[in-house]
Design a protein around this motif. Structure first.
Motif, mmCIF file in Angstrom:
data_model
loop_
_atom_site.group_PDB
_atom_site.id
_atom_site.type_symbol
_atom_site.label_atom_id
_atom_site.label_comp_id
_atom_site.label_asym_id
_atom_site.label_seq_id
_atom_site.Cartn_x
_atom_site.Cartn_y
_atom_site.Cartn_z
ATOM 1 N N ILE A 64 0.823 -1.220 0.000
ATOM 2 C CA ILE A 64 0.000 0.000 0.000
ATOM 3 C C ILE A 64 0.853 1.264 0.000
ATOM 4 O O ILE A 64 0.551 2.231 -0.720
ATOM 5 C CB ILE A 64 -0.949 -0.001 1.219
ATOM 6 N N LEU A 65 1.932 1.283 0.792
ATOM 7 C CA LEU A 65 2.669 2.521 1.036
ATOM 8 C C LEU A 65 3.843 2.767 0.098
ATOM 9 O O LEU A 65 4.296 3.911 -0.023
ATOM 10 C CB LEU A 65 3.192 2.528 2.488
ATOM 11 N N SER A 66 4.357 1.725 -0.545
ATOM 12 C CA SER A 66 5.574 1.885 -1.348
ATOM 13 C C SER A 66 5.499 3.009 -2.389
ATOM 14 O O SER A 66 6.451 3.775 -2.535
ATOM 15 C CB SER A 66 5.933 0.560 -2.031
ATOM 16 N N PRO A 67 4.400 3.166 -3.140
ATOM 17 C CA PRO A 67 4.360 4.270 -4.117
ATOM 18 C C PRO A 67 4.472 5.647 -3.474
ATOM 19 O O PRO A 67 5.066 6.561 -4.048
ATOM 20 C CB PRO A 67 2.989 4.091 -4.788
ATOM 21 N N PHE A 68 3.899 5.814 -2.273
ATOM 22 C CA PHE A 68 3.946 7.102 -1.585
ATOM 23 C C PHE A 68 5.343 7.405 -1.055
ATOM 24 O O PHE A 68 5.793 8.546 -1.098
ATOM 25 C CB PHE A 68 2.940 7.123 -0.423
#
Length: 410
Positions: A64-68
């Motif tokens: 969930i967080l990797s792109p951010f």
């Protein structure tokens, strides 16, 4: 002697000399903790499906967080981010140790603390991997620094599981968490002592974070060499990198053995990975790396199939060694190819997408492979995964051979 100097040339830079041991210590401690958690979860549940489901939940932040986090890395100072990440790792291990020694550790707390750990890891991966360009003064040594990082990670995979398995067998799992906390504390001071100048693109700093993420996605999608390498990494990771979750099941059900054997099996993959990363460090031709990448897939495919068809401890140890060699022969060249081709101002976002393809798939892969193992058995699962990896490697290696990864893509 010259060959040895060539392999370790990244150590001539002060920042890299501080960064390397902090990474090694962190990874060894995390592997010790991961072995303990895997063994505890399967010992409690005795279910491949439940184990896969719990791993899916706890590792979801990586997906969930990797792109951010990639957009954050491109906007903010990487040295400060490294210090924050290391502090959070130490806090997580401290909480894990307190809970374990208080006797309160259960599946719910394992998942909660696992979510915390993987939230930190989602930030850590793009920060560390995009920092190599700051740790070496000569861009020609970037590939060597990345390869030495891989050898550090793989050394940890050799040492950590072996130590974890022995501690579980002779002292108990809770001492794994204590040791992890004790070895992590000094790493904070190593990271803090680094002197990094991280100059940011002013336009990127002003850019809205969602616009920044969108730009990174579009850059990757529009450039065939990068998106092909990343889809290849996604499929490889989805099929292969859940093996640490599968091995406790295989050890208990097929080998009918205890945690010390699990430690040796995971340690064997680490020995293979360390061997492979040192070999790659001495030869970093981009053209040669694509060939190594394909060989790595063949090794992994063969190791999986061989493991599924055997139940002899010694044969499986050999298979795990080649699994380690093959994994590193794939992952390190893929990382170097992407980092060589990507534009500097988009490095953090593209590396975060790489991290999404590599680490983020673990949550999906764990649920998938756990479900498959529950349906067809653990041995058949290894064979199925090995055959699928072989087919995919043939298709993608042919496609990547058509691209030039030596030129920057703006």
């Amino acid at each position: 002697m010259n060959r040895l100097k060539n392999i370790f040339r990244g150590f001539k830079y002060r920042n890299f000399r501080l960064f390397f041991p902090s990474l090694a210590i962190t990874q060894i401690g995390l592997w010790i903790q991961n072995v303990a958690i895997s063994w505890l979860v399967y010992d409690i549940t005795k279910s491949a499906f439940t184990m896969g489901s719990l791993t899916f939940i706890s590792t979801a932040p990586l997906f969930i967080l990797s792109p951010f986090t990639g957009a954050v890395v491109d906007k903010y100072n990487r040295h400060k981010l490294l210090i924050i990440v290391q502090s959070l790792y130490i806090l997580q291990t401290f909480l894990m140790t307190i809970v374990a020694f208080s006797g309160l550790l259960n599946l719910y707390l394992i998942v909660i603390l696992g979510v915390f750990l993987n939230t930190v890891a989602a930030i850590d991966a793009p920060v560390r991997q995009s920092s190599f360009v700051l740790l070496v003064d000569d861009p020609k040594d970037l590939g060597n620094a990345i390869s030495l990082n891989a050898s550090c990670f793989n050394l940890a995979r050799f040492i950590g599981p072996a130590i974890g398995g022995l501690i579980i067998g002779y002292l108990g799992a809770k001492y794994c968490f204590l040791l992890n906390f004790l070895v992590l504390v000094p790493t904070f001071f190593l990271i803090k002592a680094m002197k990094i100048k991280d100059f940011k693109n002013k336009e990127t700093q002003k850019e809205n974070i969602f616009s920044s993420i969108k730009e990174g996605f579009l850059y990757s999608i529009k450039n065939s060499p990068i998106i092909t390498a990343q889809v290849y990494l996604f499929l490889f990771s989805f099929l292969v990198m859940s093996y640490p979750m599968l091995l406790p099941i295989y050890t208990a059900d097929v080998l009918v053995s205890k945690a010390d054997i699990l430690g040796y099996l995971l340690g064997a993959t680490g020995v293979g990975s360390l061997t492979a990363s040192l070999l790659i460090a001495s030869k970093m031709s981009v053209k040669g790396l694509r060939r190594i990448l394909f060989i790595g897939c063949i090794f992994v495919s063969s190791a999986f199939i061989f493991t599924g068809l055997n139940s002899n401890h010694y044969f499986v140890l050999i298979a795990m060694f080649f699994l380690g060699v093959g994994s590193t022969f794939f992952i390190t060249p893929q990382n170097v190819l992407v980092q060589t081709a990507v534009a500097d101002e988009k490095r953090g976002r593209i590396i975060s997408l790489n991290a999404l393809c590599f680490l983020g798939t673990f949550s999906l892969s764990s649920f998938f492979t756990g479900s498959v193992a529950q349906k067809i058995g653990i041995s058949n699962t290894f064979v199925f995964l090995g055959v699928t990896v072989f087919i995919i490697s043939c298709l993608f290696s042919y496609k990547m051979s058509k691209y030039d990864y030596t030129k920057k893509i703006n």
